[in-house]
Design an enzyme around this catalytic site. Structure first.
Site, mmCIF file in Angstrom:
data_model
loop_
_atom_site.group_PDB
_atom_site.id
_atom_site.type_symbol
_atom_site.label_atom_id
_atom_site.label_comp_id
_atom_site.label_asym_id
_atom_site.label_seq_id
_atom_site.Cartn_x
_atom_site.Cartn_y
_atom_site.Cartn_z
ATOM 1 C CG HIS A 159 -2.319 -0.943 1.468
ATOM 2 N ND1 HIS A 159 -1.387 -1.958 2.249
ATOM 3 C CD2 HIS A 159 -3.049 -1.767 0.645
ATOM 4 C CE1 HIS A 159 -2.034 -3.363 2.586
ATOM 5 N NE2 HIS A 159 -2.923 -3.133 1.334
ATOM 6 C CB CYS A 203 -12.299 -15.255 -5.047
ATOM 7 S SG CYS A 203 -10.416 -14.829 -4.270
ATOM 8 C CG HIS A 223 -6.586 -13.502 -2.144
ATOM 9 N ND1 HIS A 223 -7.356 -13.238 -3.815
ATOM 10 C CD2 HIS A 223 -6.861 -12.242 -1.772
ATOM 11 C CE1 HIS A 223 -7.316 -11.224 -2.815
ATOM 12 N NE2 HIS A 223 -7.209 -11.566 -2.192
ATOM 13 C CE LYS A 226 -5.454 -5.003 2.763
ATOM 14 N NZ LYS A 226 -5.834 -3.698 2.764
HETATM 15 O O1 ME8 Z 1 -8.161 -3.685 -3.726
HETATM 16 N N1 ME8 Z 1 2.558 -5.308 -3.843
HETATM 17 O O2 ME8 Z 1 -7.557 -3.094 -1.767
HETATM 18 P P1 ME8 Z 1 -6.702 -3.697 -1.159
HETATM 19 C C1 ME8 Z 1 1.935 -3.958 -4.779
HETATM 20 N N2 ME8 Z 1 -10.169 -2.187 -1.860
HETATM 21 N N3 ME8 Z 1 0.790 -3.157 -4.436
HETATM 22 C C2 ME8 Z 1 0.758 -4.146 -3.790
HETATM 23 C C3 ME8 Z 1 0.472 -4.711 -2.698
HETATM 24 C C4 ME8 Z 1 2.228 -5.695 -3.091
HETATM 25 N N4 ME8 Z 1 2.087 -7.031 -2.442
HETATM 26 N N5 ME8 Z 1 -0.584 -5.363 -1.970
HETATM 27 C C5 ME8 Z 1 -1.297 -4.041 -1.831
HETATM 28 C C6 ME8 Z 1 -8.849 -3.328 -3.161
HETATM 29 N N6 ME8 Z 1 -1.318 -3.440 -2.728
HETATM 30 C C7 ME8 Z 1 -9.737 -2.767 -3.007
HETATM 31 C C8 ME8 Z 1 -9.088 -1.111 -4.309
HETATM 32 S S1 ME8 Z 1 -10.313 -0.159 -5.472
HETATM 33 C C9 ME8 Z 1 -12.281 1.478 -6.479
HETATM 34 C C10 ME8 Z 1 -10.788 -0.890 -4.781
HETATM 35 C C11 ME8 Z 1 -1.498 -2.516 -3.028
HETATM 36 O O3 ME8 Z 1 -6.458 -3.303 0.314
HETATM 37 C C12 ME8 Z 1 -1.695 -2.149 -4.657
HETATM 38 O O4 ME8 Z 1 -2.601 -0.968 -5.057
HETATM 39 O O5 ME8 Z 1 -6.850 -5.340 -1.268
HETATM 40 C C13 ME8 Z 1 -2.972 -2.838 -4.643
HETATM 41 O O6 ME8 Z 1 -3.949 -2.602 -5.660
HETATM 42 C C14 ME8 Z 1 -3.425 -2.189 -3.335
HETATM 43 O O7 ME8 Z 1 -2.734 -2.228 -2.844
HETATM 44 C C15 ME8 Z 1 -4.792 -3.128 -3.104
HETATM 45 O O8 ME8 Z 1 -5.466 -3.171 -2.147
#
Ligand code: ME8
Length: 648
Positions: free
Chosen positions: A20, A125, A145, A297
């Site tokens: 993030h 999923c 996942h 996470k």
């Molecule tokens: O998908 N490497 O939220 P999310 C790089 N709420 N970037 C990463 C990452 C990783 N290992 N892990 C997370 C969602 N990210 C939805 C989005 S938008 C309208 C709704 C970053 O909490 C990256 O930007 O799962 C990824 O696209 C985002 O966190 C996913 O966050």
């Protein structure tokens, strides 16, 4: 020009991690860059707070969904100042104005006939919060996942997404910049080569209550994506706010590849159904991995940004992620890589150049930026520096516009190396010895100060605190906030007479690498594991030391390497003859070396330097002098001992 740039809104089912942080740092850097170019910029981030997995996480934590989302959303919000994120607005999908906007849009699309009621069965999923196709599964599991999706069959509302398939294909084909890098554009086009299904946009309240109720049927709440994507409109006051008018046409979204489909397919078709123009650009990056697995996470193999900031400082973290990852490709986090980047690129290359230059201005120009000379006095060195700065800024602009941050940084670091060479070849400490060189000395110091001022400006979007520290030490604090990119390459703009602060230190060296947080129950991760050959906390084991083969060698021939000021080609006997290229030409003449018995690293991997293969390295001690020069003395052996003798 206007720019509107967004991060995804992050799910609040766990705390923020480096993934993030990366997306948010990238988006922040781009916003700051556009501001530096003079654009009117709006930058939005936020949190995604509805849906099944949030409701489940709340239940697990023994809290109501409302208590839970308030608590976790706050941890995201608190993380951003630690990373000097300069967002203009932080949206939450539980904000009342967002809930209202989602309902208005659902009603609008329903009234236009693009939402209908039907039965659906599919593989769901929960991690992705969407139905997956059979094709997307790997060994029957969601590849992101690592869980088998649930077979779900129920009555729901659907968005007529298929209706817009041809329009979308045409739009992507006629707008090459719409989805970048190109590999993701191709991926989307390939997906669109098969018939597109309509999108399920609801959940029965019997199964999920933590969502936004459909305005036309209170027995259902919206499906998570129809809620989440609309945040990009709510945040700028859709449908009739002045910001919406101003910014929507300039919208650019930054995401990782996990949410490509919702952004590249659902979102443009939803916008089309609302009668709105699509966004301008979608920038897609790869994953930060740990041990070849996506940092996530739900898996728990995460690196916390705060721990890195506490050890290295915020600007090292920003620099590291932007320099280490090629935007679009995956990258592996390694605790050693950040330590090396900090010490080599920042403390050594940039930090030393800066403190060395300030020391010399202090010593030879009484701590003030000296009066410049005239263009007629420029030497080829000056002209090389000036043209290098101009091509660096051109390359920098192109790369920053295209999200090639690692390349922009490479271009800046090439100029930093050039400046280090400029110091060596102009040797201010030598010029200072002779009053006849006074004018030249002033010009050299002035060019150094100007170049560093320009470097501070290009670094401003990337490392805002460091850039400000540099500007302040150069006496340019007041001008810093208002100076734009146009100043880079404009020689002669830095006023003379400004007092500098020679004590400014940009990056103190760090000796200890940071440990990677581990999942509470997970297995030990590679980045945290001591691997064979890996040096921990700067301490060598005896076996590691023994692996370095140090030997006594006699220099039997030495000559200058063509077109290099620093390199000498040596032939040494240890006891067999070998060639070693050494960076000692500024300190030793070839003749003075013949017959000297030095210490070499004999088992270093051969490397080519200026086209010559070097088999090893000669050891020498280096000392930074008070006048800014460097003293270098070879490590030699005094007693009589055979060539090739091992040193241990
Ligand atoms: O998908 N490497 O939220 P999310 C790089 N709420 N970037 C990463 C990452 C990783 N290992 N892990 C997370 C969602 N990210 C939805 C989005 S938008 C309208 C709704 C970053 O909490 C990256 O930007 O799962 C990824 O696209 C985002 O966190 C996913 O966050």
């Amino acid at each position: 020009m206007t720019t509107y740039v967004t991060t995804p809104i992050y799910y609040v089912n766990a705390m923020p991690h480096l993934g993030h942080a990366y997306t948010t740092i990238v988006t922040d850097t781009y916003s700051r860059y556009k501001r530096l170019c003079g654009d009117d910029v709006r930058f939005q981030t936020g949190t995604d707070e509805h849906g099944e997995k949030i409701a489940e996480a709340a239940a697990k934590a023994g809290e109501t969904p409302r208590q839970y989302v308030d608590r976790i959303a706050a941890t995201f919000k608190e993380t951003w100042p630690l990373l000097t994120i300069s967002q203009d607005y932080t949206i939450r999908t539980t904000d009342p104005d967002h809930v209202q906007t989602v309902q208005d849009i659902l009603q609008l699309v329903h009234d236009r006939g693009d939402i209908y009621f039907s039965e659906y069965s599919g593989l769901y999923c929960q991690g992705c919060e969407r139905f997956l196709t059979e094709k997307e599964l790997v060994d029957g599991k969601c590849p992101d996942h690592q869980v088998e999706p649930k077979a779900i069959s129920e009555q729901n509302y659907f968005f007529r997404m298929s209706k817009y398939q041809d329009w979308l294909i045409d739009h992507i084909k006629t707008h090459p910049e719409f989805i970048t890098p190109e590999r993701y554009r191709n991926e989307v086009l390939s997906f669109l080569s098969e018939p597109l299904e309509d999108l399920c946009i609801s959940r029965p309240t019997a199964r999920l209550t933590w969502g936004i109720p459909l305005p036309f049927d209170s027995n259902f709440v919206t499906y998570v994506w129809f809620d989440a994507l609309i945040n990009y409109l709510t945040g700028i006051g859709y449908p009739d706010g002045a910001d919406f008018e101003k910014y929507w046409a300039a919208a650019e979204h930054v995401i990782a590849k996990d949410i490509l489909k919702p952004h590249a397919i659902y979102w443009p078709t939803m916008l089309q159904a609302m009668g709105l123009a699509p966004y301008k650009r979608l920038h897609v990056h790869g994953y930060w991995n740990v041990d070849a697995t996506k940092m996530s996470k739900s898996i728990g193999n995460v690196v916390r940004p705060k721990e890195l900031v506490d050890t290295y400082g915020v600007d090292t973290v920003r620099y590291f992620v932007l320099r280490e990852m090629s935007f679009g490709l995956d990258s592996s986090f390694s605790a050693d890589a950040i330590l090396t980047r900090h010490n080599a690129d920042l403390a050594n290359d940039l930090g030393n150049l800066f403190s060395r230059s300030l020391t010399m201005i202090d010593k030879y120009a009484q701590g003030r930026i000296p009066e410049r000379g005239t263009v007629a006095m420029f030497t080829p060195d000056d002209r090389e520096l000036i043209s290098a700065m101009a091509s660096m800024v051109a390359q920098y602009r192109e790369c920053m516009d295209d999200f090639k941050f690692h390349k922009a940084l490479q271009a800046i670091w090439e100029v930093i190396s050039l400046l280090n060479r400029y110091i060596v070849s102009n040797a201010p400490w030598e010029l200072a010895k002779d009053a006849r060189h006074e004018e030249r000395l002033r010009m050299v110091l002035c060019h150094l100060a100007e170049a560093l001022w320009m470097i501070a400006l290009v670094l401003k979007p990337i490392m805002p605190e460091t850039a400000e520290k540099m500007a302040t030490a150069l006496g340019m604090k007041d001008a810093f906030a208002d100076t734009g990119l146009e100043a880079v390459g404009q020689w002669g703009e830095l006023p003379s007479g400004l007092g500098i602060d020679k004590g400014a230190q940009l990056f103190p060296r760090v000796e200890k690498r940071v440990e990677v947080a581990l999942p509470a129950t997970g297995k030990q991760q590679t980045a945290n594991k001591s691997q064979p050959g890996m040096i921990e906390d700067g301490v060598l084991t005896f076996d590691q030391f023994k692996a370095v083969e140090l030997r006594v060698a006699e220099i039997v021939a030495a000559e200058k390497v063509a077109k290099s000021e620093r390199l000498l080609k040596l032939t040494v006997k240890a006891p067999e003859e070998r060639t070693i290229v050494a960076g000692i030409a500024l300190h030793y003449s070839p003749e003075a070396l013949i017959g000297q018995r030095v210490l070499i690293v004999a088992n270093l991997k051969p490397a080519k330097l200026m086209g010559i293969l070097s088999h090893g390295m000669v050891l020498a001690a280096k000392e930074l002098q008070a006048d800014g020069s460097e003293k270098l003395v070879l490590a030699t052996v005094a007693g009589s001992i055979a060539n090739g003798s091992r040193v241990a």
